[in-house]
Design a protein around this motif. Structure first.
Motif, mmCIF file in Angstrom:
data_model
loop_
_atom_site.group_PDB
_atom_site.id
_atom_site.type_symbol
_atom_site.label_atom_id
_atom_site.label_comp_id
_atom_site.label_asym_id
_atom_site.label_seq_id
_atom_site.Cartn_x
_atom_site.Cartn_y
_atom_site.Cartn_z
ATOM 1 N N ALA A 238 -27.325 -20.648 -54.569
ATOM 2 C CA ALA A 238 -27.638 -21.389 -55.951
ATOM 3 C C ALA A 238 -27.489 -23.074 -54.991
ATOM 4 O O ALA A 238 -29.124 -23.803 -55.834
ATOM 5 C CB ALA A 238 -26.246 -21.338 -56.465
ATOM 6 N N SER A 239 -27.113 -23.530 -53.999
ATOM 7 C CA SER A 239 -27.288 -25.231 -53.775
ATOM 8 C C SER A 239 -28.727 -24.523 -53.457
ATOM 9 O O SER A 239 -29.127 -26.182 -52.999
ATOM 10 C CB SER A 239 -25.701 -25.575 -52.886
ATOM 11 O OG SER A 239 -26.592 -23.954 -51.609
ATOM 12 N N ILE A 240 -28.910 -23.964 -52.678
ATOM 13 C CA ILE A 240 -30.857 -23.890 -51.518
ATOM 14 C C ILE A 240 -31.230 -24.120 -52.448
ATOM 15 O O ILE A 240 -32.505 -24.890 -52.481
ATOM 16 C CB ILE A 240 -30.322 -22.821 -50.307
ATOM 17 C CG1 ILE A 240 -29.629 -22.865 -49.705
ATOM 18 C CG2 ILE A 240 -31.601 -23.151 -49.781
ATOM 19 C CD1 ILE A 240 -29.489 -21.641 -48.548
ATOM 20 N N VAL A 241 -31.605 -22.978 -53.591
ATOM 21 C CA VAL A 241 -32.506 -22.716 -54.477
ATOM 22 C C VAL A 241 -32.555 -24.395 -55.039
ATOM 23 O O VAL A 241 -33.602 -25.400 -56.024
ATOM 24 C CB VAL A 241 -32.179 -22.011 -55.789
ATOM 25 C CG1 VAL A 241 -33.602 -22.088 -56.663
ATOM 26 C CG2 VAL A 241 -32.290 -20.580 -55.259
ATOM 27 N N ALA A 242 -31.835 -25.086 -55.522
ATOM 28 C CA ALA A 242 -31.773 -26.953 -56.366
ATOM 29 C C ALA A 242 -31.841 -27.319 -55.580
ATOM 30 O O ALA A 242 -33.066 -28.855 -55.903
ATOM 31 C CB ALA A 242 -29.745 -26.825 -56.673
ATOM 32 N N ALA A 243 -31.537 -26.993 -54.472
ATOM 33 C CA ALA A 243 -32.002 -28.947 -52.887
ATOM 34 C C ALA A 243 -33.652 -28.124 -52.839
ATOM 35 O O ALA A 243 -34.581 -29.011 -53.189
ATOM 36 C CB ALA A 243 -31.477 -28.201 -51.799
ATOM 37 N N ALA A 244 -34.273 -26.877 -53.255
ATOM 38 C CA ALA A 244 -35.596 -26.602 -52.671
ATOM 39 C C ALA A 244 -36.431 -27.077 -53.889
ATOM 40 O O ALA A 244 -37.527 -28.249 -53.717
ATOM 41 C CB ALA A 244 -35.947 -25.293 -52.605
ATOM 42 N N GLU A 245 -35.680 -26.936 -55.001
ATOM 43 C CA GLU A 245 -36.402 -27.447 -56.091
ATOM 44 C C GLU A 245 -37.003 -28.797 -56.312
ATOM 45 O O GLU A 245 -37.685 -29.681 -56.100
ATOM 46 C CB GLU A 245 -35.613 -27.050 -57.331
ATOM 47 C CG GLU A 245 -37.149 -27.664 -59.335
ATOM 48 C CD GLU A 245 -36.573 -26.827 -60.104
ATOM 49 O OE1 GLU A 245 -37.587 -26.796 -60.988
ATOM 50 O OE2 GLU A 245 -35.270 -25.959 -60.370
ATOM 51 N N GLU A 246 -35.936 -29.607 -55.930
ATOM 52 C CA GLU A 246 -35.402 -31.364 -56.233
ATOM 53 C C GLU A 246 -36.711 -32.199 -55.140
ATOM 54 O O GLU A 246 -36.402 -32.997 -54.510
ATOM 55 C CB GLU A 246 -33.899 -31.409 -56.023
ATOM 56 C CG GLU A 246 -33.902 -32.633 -56.256
ATOM 57 C CD GLU A 246 -33.994 -34.134 -54.393
ATOM 58 O OE1 GLU A 246 -34.320 -35.671 -55.042
ATOM 59 O OE2 GLU A 246 -33.934 -33.996 -53.625
ATOM 60 N N CYS A 247 -36.592 -31.143 -53.603
ATOM 61 C CA CYS A 247 -37.523 -31.415 -52.744
ATOM 62 C C CYS A 247 -38.901 -31.524 -52.894
ATOM 63 O O CYS A 247 -39.779 -31.887 -51.550
ATOM 64 C CB CYS A 247 -37.078 -31.061 -51.448
ATOM 65 S SG CYS A 247 -35.052 -31.829 -51.323
ATOM 66 N N GLY A 248 -39.475 -30.482 -53.923
ATOM 67 C CA GLY A 248 -40.793 -30.398 -53.982
ATOM 68 C C GLY A 248 -41.180 -28.907 -53.670
ATOM 69 O O GLY A 248 -42.406 -28.774 -53.677
ATOM 70 N N THR A 249 -40.136 -27.799 -52.691
ATOM 71 C CA THR A 249 -40.763 -26.761 -52.360
ATOM 72 C C THR A 249 -41.521 -26.490 -54.270
ATOM 73 O O THR A 249 -41.256 -26.058 -55.410
ATOM 74 C CB THR A 249 -39.997 -26.241 -52.088
ATOM 75 O OG1 THR A 249 -39.305 -27.074 -51.167
ATOM 76 C CG2 THR A 249 -40.015 -24.448 -52.357
ATOM 77 N N LYS A 250 -42.047 -25.158 -54.319
ATOM 78 C CA LYS A 250 -43.542 -24.495 -55.166
ATOM 79 C C LYS A 250 -43.058 -23.160 -54.834
ATOM 80 O O LYS A 250 -43.267 -22.279 -56.582
ATOM 81 C CB LYS A 250 -45.178 -24.580 -54.414
ATOM 82 C CG LYS A 250 -45.457 -25.962 -54.767
ATOM 83 C CD LYS A 250 -46.856 -25.830 -54.346
ATOM 84 C CE LYS A 250 -47.098 -27.408 -54.294
ATOM 85 N NZ LYS A 250 -48.857 -27.747 -53.807
ATOM 86 N N TRP A 251 -42.506 -22.419 -53.833
ATOM 87 C CA TRP A 251 -42.187 -21.240 -53.933
ATOM 88 C C TRP A 251 -41.183 -20.733 -53.154
ATOM 89 O O TRP A 251 -40.711 -21.385 -51.953
ATOM 90 C CB TRP A 251 -43.849 -20.501 -53.034
ATOM 91 C CG TRP A 251 -45.133 -19.809 -54.044
ATOM 92 C CD1 TRP A 251 -45.777 -21.401 -54.249
ATOM 93 C CD2 TRP A 251 -44.999 -18.624 -54.939
ATOM 94 N NE1 TRP A 251 -46.495 -20.758 -54.849
ATOM 95 C CE2 TRP A 251 -46.428 -19.716 -55.426
ATOM 96 C CE3 TRP A 251 -44.288 -17.701 -55.617
ATOM 97 C CZ2 TRP A 251 -46.771 -18.553 -56.529
ATOM 98 C CZ3 TRP A 251 -44.921 -17.077 -56.331
ATOM 99 C CH2 TRP A 251 -46.117 -17.405 -56.532
#
Length: 277
Positions: A238-251
């Motif tokens: 959960a926390s890694i997905v949230a960080a990925a989205e916040e940091c601009g990851t696309k996939w």
């Protein structure tokens, strides 16, 4: 709703691709909710070589469109690219890929300095060729990417810095981020806006720990008996997905080991990741 898309790295269900073919694999992927596929060539120059049967990349692209699975990227064999650049590049173009990734250029400071410098030059030139053809080059950060180069940098970082972040992006793998002693969220923040693809791989905790990265790596591999992402593994999805989205990851991509029950683990992984998308 999250802007992140969910994809699958080919190796995750490699047995299905090889033994049952691309159509069966795409059918299964589509049912699980995977929206994109990243190919994995290992040491092979082409998908035909990798799978052991003829694969027409243009026809495969049409098949993927029919199943609603985007041809996303490929883990190419850089040695094969150096020998046959036109062949490797052309397949990526025929598939309509946006990304091409390689592993760490060398095994850290166990490689002579002169060889390190030469590898960096070769990788930079290769990345430039792909960029000129509209494909973003990446370094897939396997555990060897965290060994240090002759300047004391992790090898993946050296590859990025020598070429420039516009030519080479990091493609992190959560298992090896954690195994190498790094915090996935901190590395995502460090490369904010440049981690288009994040691999989710997981492993169950191992009984023996050490400060040396390669010993930790070997312990993980030796004790691995199959692990879907988020299946009592070592990471907080959960926390890694949230960080990925916040940091601009696309996939975000599921990357499994060489699993005996690959389809079931791919399904569980998709369910566990989609909870947070």
């Amino acid at each position: 709703m999250s802007k992140l898309k969910l994809g699958l790295q080919m190796w995750s269900i490699h047995d299905v691709f090889v033994n049952q073919g691309f159509e069966k694999a795409l059918q299964e992927m589509s049912k699980m909710g995977y929206e994109g596929l990243e190919f994995a060539l290992g040491g092979s120059a082409t998908l035909s070589d990798r799978c052991g049967y003829p694969v027409d990349p243009k026809e495969l692209k049409k098949m993927m469109e029919a199943y609603g699975v985007e041809p996303l990227g490929s883990h190419i064999a850089f040695g094969e690219f150096m020998k046959n650049p036109e062949v490797v590049l052309q397949e990526c173009l025929d598939l309509g890929l946006k990304y091409a990734a390689v592993g760490p250029a060398f095994e850290g400071d166990r490689t002579p300095h002169g060889d390190q410098i030469e590898k960096y030059k070769q990788i930079t030139e290769g990345a430039r060729v792909f960029k000129e053809n509209g494909i973003q080059f990446q370094v897939h950060c396997a555990v060897y990417g965290y060994l240090h180069d002759y300047k004391g940098r992790p090898t993946y970082q050296g590859m990025i810095e020598e070429a420039g972040i516009d030519l080479i992006q990091p493609e992190f793998d959560t298992a090896w981020m954690i195994c190498s002693g790094n915090d996935p969220i901190e590395l995502l923040k460090k490369y904010r806006g440049h981690v288009d693809i994040l691999h989710f791989k997981d492993y169950h905790p191992v009984p023996y720990d050490t400060e040396y990265i390669l010993v930790r790596h070997n312990e993980v591999c030796d004790h691995h008996r199959g692990c879907a992402v988020g299946d009592n593994g070592v990471q907080d999805v959960a926390s890694i997905v949230a960080a990925a989205e916040e940091c601009g990851t696309k996939w975000v991509l599921t990357e499994l080991w060489n699993e005996e029950n690959s389809l079931e683990n791919a399904r569980i992984s998709a369910e566990n990741i989609k909870k947070y998308l």
